[in-house]
Design a protein around this motif. Structure first.
Motif, PDB file in Angstrom:
ATOM      1  N   TYR A 274       1.665  -2.376   3.896  1.00  0.00           N
ATOM      2  CA  TYR A 274       0.866  -2.426   2.683  1.00  0.00           C
ATOM      3  C   TYR A 274       0.529  -3.867   2.335  1.00  0.00           C
ATOM      4  CZ  TYR A 274       2.379   2.392   1.966  1.00  0.00           C
ATOM      5  OH  TYR A 274       2.619   3.743   2.121  1.00  0.00           O
TER       6      TYR A 274
ATOM      7  N   LEU B 286      -0.609  -2.670  -5.451  1.00  0.00           N
ATOM      8  CA  LEU B 286      -1.020  -2.427  -4.072  1.00  0.00           C
ATOM      9  C   LEU B 286      -2.529  -2.551  -3.965  1.00  0.00           C
ATOM     10  CD1 LEU B 286       1.149   0.649  -3.018  1.00  0.00           C
ATOM     11  CD2 LEU B 286       1.619  -1.776  -2.644  1.00  0.00           C
TER      12      LEU B 286
ATOM     13  N   THR C 208      -3.549  -0.462   2.651  1.00  0.00           N
ATOM     14  CA  THR C 208      -2.540  -0.085   3.644  1.00  0.00           C
ATOM     15  C   THR C 208      -3.231   0.081   4.982  1.00  0.00           C
ATOM     16  OG1 THR C 208      -0.787   1.483   4.234  1.00  0.00           O
ATOM     17  CG2 THR C 208      -2.730   2.402   3.154  1.00  0.00           C
TER      18      THR C 208
END
Length: 365
Positions: free
Chosen positions: A81, A92, A95
């Motif tokens: 990630y 985040l 990914t």
């Protein structure tokens, strides 16, 4: 698409900021305190299950963070990630799967499936380097590995490993689940330094509540040539398991160069888990200068050598965290407004409902 980890209501259990731990009674002039703790909820991101976060690194040139997931393609393909850090904590941003040489994803739990543990930015090429523990379930033997990947996850190569780190069907080589956990660069990226989690079979028993053990730190040129190995003395297990005879162990889960140009000084993190008691996580500063090069010593058991020097700089149980979970990764982050260095840790929740993923920021002066 980016998702905030720590934004109210959706993704996190708790975000704790500004907690100061007690002064550490460790090396003179160096103090460690807790800056923040961020606990992730059980979330999905871009079609993947977020968990098993066992390694973390920071690219100071771009401000980007990477975290590796130790999912062995069981839930989704082996992956990492990317993240950014904002005023509300880490978020985040993407990914990507880590790919095989032919461009395919790793299959689910096969003889070709790695067990990802650590990830680092290459200070020279800006590629990613990552470790796999391999496996040891005779007759299936999967060698540990240090692999390189481009930022898109495509395969970029692998580092040849020292012979004594390869799996063996005999009574030698690494133990299962006690192999390559730690990886760091030194000497400006020209040295690749790795650690095994526990002792090689021929080097003695794993730590117990009665005794510690000896691991190995390997120093290689980035081309793969083994330059040296050093004996690292692990602490004994901190408590007796409940019930008696249940699982209890201690091992090295991360290594980090104190300064990218210094080939001798590192931080080493030991993580101990005791059934019925919990975790103890301690960070040591070590110095390899003056230690014996043991690469030609087949067995450390009974051999004469000088191990690396170590001194405790932090016990996570003394810093005021909400819990000390399965912390496995660490990296230097951006310098704090106070002038202290930030040291950021991550915990691996093992995809368990009873464990948490933590992002812990410490201040180190």
């Amino acid at each position: 698409m980016s998702v905030r980890i720590g934004a109210a209501g959706v993704l996190t259990g708790v975000l704790v900021l500004g907690l100061a731990g007690p002064a550490m009674a460790e090396p003179a002039g160096q103090r460690v305190r807790l800056v923040s703790e961020q606990v992730l909820g059980k979330i999905t991101f871009q079609g993947t299950t977020v968990g098993g976060l066992s390694g973390i690194d920071y690219d100071r040139r771009t401000g980007e963070w990477v975290l590796i997931c130790d999912d062995r393609s069981d839930r989704q393909p082996v992956r990492y990630y990317t993240a950014r850090q904002g005023k509300d904590g880490f978020e985040l941003t993407g990914t990507k799967p880590l790919l095989r040489p032919d461009g395919s994803t790793y299959p689910k739990l096969s003889a070709d499936t790695p067990d990802p543990e650590e990830i680092r930015f290459d200070p020279l090429s800006r590629d990613l380097w990552w470790t796999s523990e391999g496996d040891r379930l005779p007759p299936v033997l999967i060698d540990p590995a240090i692999r390189r990947a481009h930022r898109d996850g495509s395969y970029a190569g692998a580092l040849p490993l020292p012979a004594n780190l390869r799996m063996s069907a005999g009574e030698q080589g690494p133990r299962r689940n006690e192999v390559l956990e730690g990886l760091t660069f030194a000497a400006g990226g020209h040295l690749v330094v790795s650690t095994v989690e526990g002792p090689l079979i021929q080097d003695g028993l794993s730590p117990t509540p009665a005794a510690g053990a000896l691991g190995r730190i390997s120093v290689q040129h980035r081309s793969g040539r083994l330059l040296s190995q050093y004996a690292y003395p692990m602490e004994k297990v901190f408590a007796q398991p409940v019930p008696a005879g249940a699982f209890a162990n201690n091992g090295v889960v991360a290594i980090l160069a104190v300064d990218e140009h210094d080939p001798f000084r590192y931080l080493v993190m030991e993580r101990s888990f005791v059934t019925g008691v919990g975790n103890k996580v301690r960070i040591y500063e070590i110095n390899t200068a003056g230690a014996t090069d043991v690469k030609k010593i087949d067995s450390l058991a009974g051999a004469k050598f000088r191990p690396v020097r170590k001194k405790l700089i932090a016990d996570l149980g003394n810093l005021g965290l909400s819990t000390v979970d399965n912390v496995e990764g660490m990296t230097w982050g951006p310098r704090l407004p106070s002038g202290e260095r930030s040291l950021v840790l991550v915990s691996d929740d093992n995809f368990s409902a009873t464990q948490v993923s933590q992002l812990i920021t410490l201040a180190v002066r």
